[in-house]
Design a protein around this motif. Structure first.
Motif, PDB file in Angstrom:
ATOM      1  N   VAL A  85     -20.398   8.620  28.780  1.00  0.00           N
ATOM      2  CA  VAL A  85     -20.921   9.486  27.722  1.00  0.00           C
ATOM      3  C   VAL A  85     -19.755  10.179  27.022  1.00  0.00           C
ATOM      4  O   VAL A  85     -18.807  10.635  27.664  1.00  0.00           O
ATOM      5  CB  VAL A  85     -21.889  10.526  28.313  1.00  0.00           C
ATOM      6  N   LEU A  86     -19.823  10.236  25.706  1.00  0.00           N
ATOM      7  CA  LEU A  86     -18.743  10.872  24.946  1.00  0.00           C
ATOM      8  C   LEU A  86     -18.640  12.347  25.306  1.00  0.00           C
ATOM      9  O   LEU A  86     -19.650  13.063  25.326  1.00  0.00           O
ATOM     10  CB  LEU A  86     -19.001  10.714  23.449  1.00  0.00           C
ATOM     11  N   PRO A  87     -17.410  12.833  25.597  1.00  0.00           N
ATOM     12  CA  PRO A  87     -17.262  14.236  26.021  1.00  0.00           C
ATOM     13  C   PRO A  87     -17.255  15.228  24.872  1.00  0.00           C
ATOM     14  O   PRO A  87     -16.769  16.343  25.023  1.00  0.00           O
ATOM     15  CB  PRO A  87     -15.906  14.216  26.736  1.00  0.00           C
ATOM     16  N   ILE A  88     -17.764  14.849  23.715  1.00  0.00           N
ATOM     17  CA  ILE A  88     -17.751  15.731  22.554  1.00  0.00           C
ATOM     18  C   ILE A  88     -19.086  15.606  21.834  1.00  0.00           C
ATOM     19  O   ILE A  88     -19.690  14.533  21.781  1.00  0.00           O
ATOM     20  CB  ILE A  88     -16.574  15.381  21.603  1.00  0.00           C
ATOM     21  N   THR A  89     -19.556  16.706  21.298  1.00  0.00           N
ATOM     22  CA  THR A  89     -20.809  16.712  20.545  1.00  0.00           C
ATOM     23  C   THR A  89     -20.523  16.576  19.059  1.00  0.00           C
ATOM     24  O   THR A  89     -19.394  16.793  18.595  1.00  0.00           O
ATOM     25  CB  THR A  89     -21.575  18.015  20.806  1.00  0.00           C
ATOM     26  N   GLY A  90     -21.563  16.221  18.314  1.00  0.00           N
ATOM     27  CA  GLY A  90     -21.405  16.079  16.878  1.00  0.00           C
ATOM     28  C   GLY A  90     -21.047  17.385  16.207  1.00  0.00           C
ATOM     29  O   GLY A  90     -20.221  17.422  15.272  1.00  0.00           O
ATOM     30  N   GLU A  91     -21.637  18.495  16.681  1.00  0.00           N
ATOM     31  CA  GLU A  91     -21.351  19.804  16.092  1.00  0.00           C
ATOM     32  C   GLU A  91     -19.893  20.188  16.303  1.00  0.00           C
ATOM     33  O   GLU A  91     -19.220  20.725  15.407  1.00  0.00           O
ATOM     34  CB  GLU A  91     -22.268  20.869  16.689  1.00  0.00           C
ATOM     35  N   ALA A  92     -19.365  19.897  17.514  1.00  0.00           N
ATOM     36  CA  ALA A  92     -17.967  20.238  17.796  1.00  0.00           C
ATOM     37  C   ALA A  92     -17.013  19.415  16.938  1.00  0.00           C
ATOM     38  O   ALA A  92     -15.980  19.907  16.474  1.00  0.00           O
ATOM     39  CB  ALA A  92     -17.672  20.027  19.279  1.00  0.00           C
ATOM     40  N   LEU A  93     -17.365  18.143  16.711  1.00  0.00           N
ATOM     41  CA  LEU A  93     -16.512  17.294  15.884  1.00  0.00           C
ATOM     42  C   LEU A  93     -16.505  17.760  14.435  1.00  0.00           C
ATOM     43  O   LEU A  93     -15.451  17.801  13.780  1.00  0.00           O
ATOM     44  CB  LEU A  93     -16.997  15.839  15.975  1.00  0.00           C
ATOM     45  N   LEU A 123     -23.098   9.818  16.646  1.00  0.00           N
ATOM     46  CA  LEU A 123     -22.456   9.817  17.968  1.00  0.00           C
ATOM     47  C   LEU A 123     -23.454   9.482  19.069  1.00  0.00           C
ATOM     48  O   LEU A 123     -23.097   8.844  20.064  1.00  0.00           O
ATOM     49  CB  LEU A 123     -21.808  11.184  18.237  1.00  0.00           C
ATOM     50  N   LYS A 124     -24.693   9.904  18.872  1.00  0.00           N
ATOM     51  CA  LYS A 124     -25.709   9.626  19.887  1.00  0.00           C
ATOM     52  C   LYS A 124     -25.941   8.134  20.030  1.00  0.00           C
ATOM     53  O   LYS A 124     -26.114   7.613  21.135  1.00  0.00           O
ATOM     54  CB  LYS A 124     -27.014  10.336  19.518  1.00  0.00           C
ATOM     55  N   HIS A 125     -25.924   7.403  18.920  1.00  0.00           N
ATOM     56  CA  HIS A 125     -26.147   5.961  18.969  1.00  0.00           C
ATOM     57  C   HIS A 125     -24.931   5.222  19.523  1.00  0.00           C
ATOM     58  O   HIS A 125     -25.037   4.062  19.932  1.00  0.00           O
ATOM     59  CB  HIS A 125     -26.494   5.427  17.581  1.00  0.00           C
ATOM     60  N   LEU A 126     -23.757   5.856  19.523  1.00  0.00           N
ATOM     61  CA  LEU A 126     -22.578   5.213  20.103  1.00  0.00           C
ATOM     62  C   LEU A 126     -22.621   5.196  21.627  1.00  0.00           C
ATOM     63  O   LEU A 126     -21.933   4.407  22.265  1.00  0.00           O
ATOM     64  CB  LEU A 126     -21.307   5.943  19.642  1.00  0.00           C
TER      65      LEU A 126
END
Length: 212
Positions: A85-93, A123-126
């Motif tokens: 799972v990506l360690p970053i959220t869309g809001e943080a990016l 990012l969720k779909h990645l």
């Protein structure tokens, strides 16, 4: 446990890594398919570690038993794996890009603002949870096509309804590798002719001892 192998060093050059007994772990369970291929079960193993550390023993055994090197392993399939799972959220990016733009004195336009709204969903779909990975040995001309076709047929047959016979459905693939280039052909020609010349010279020297 999988002991480490010793590769070439400045003091000692080797063509193949020197692996101690037990490198790659215990021999995996295997069975012979109806197509006479050997299928090995590498569940819960580090596949890269197993392939690298058992390759030298396969090549050495092939050299002892045959006149040519048989790779023996041309491909495989991994299923059920999960990508991390990506360690970053869309809001943080989006916030990071905003701060970066402020530091560089660059302001985003309307398209950038619209793209930032879609970033969390993107990012969720990645984060692919279930995937299938195809391994192949590029020394086999048809290895990539063959094992990709096996994977595609497996996906097709598992997607059929229960009342369907999987053996009646399948994908047929025809592989036609590209011909060698002029440079590759010339290199192969030089190598083969040099070997033939060496063999001919050795035969002449050997036969000259008979009349002598």
């Amino acid at each position: 446990p999988s002991p480490s192998c010793m590769c070439s060093t400045r003091e000692k050059l080797t063509m193949l890594p020197e692996c101690p007994e037990g490198a790659g772990g215990l021999p995996p369970p295997q069975r012979i398919q109806r197509s006479t291929e050997v299928l090995q079960d590498l569940t819960n193993r580090n596949i890269s570690d197993f392939l690298v550390k058992t390759y030298p023993s396969l090549i050495r055994s092939s050299l002892k038993s045959k006149f040519w090197v048989n790779e023996q392993r041309y491909g495989g399939i991994s299923i059920g794996g999960k990508l991390p799972v990506l360690p970053i959220t869309g809001e943080a990016l989006v916030e990071f890009l905003s701060h970066l733009g402020q530091m560089m004195n660059v302001s985003g336009g309307p398209i950038t603002r619209e793209a930032s709204k879609e970033m969390p969903a993107f990012l969720k779909h990645l984060e692919t949870e279930d995937n299938i990975k195809v391994w192949f040995n590029n020394k086999g001309w048809h290895a990539l096509v063959s094992f990709l076709n096996v994977a595609h047929n497996a996906i097709l047959r598992t997607s059929l309804h229960k009342d369907k016979n999987p053996e009646e459905y399948g994908i047929t693939v025809i592989s036609q590798p590209l011909n060698l280039t002029k440079e590759q052909l010339s290199e192969i020609t030089v190598l083969t002719t040099s070997v033939d010349a060496m063999v001919a010279i050795c035969v002449i020297f050997a036969m000259s001892f008979v009349p002598a």
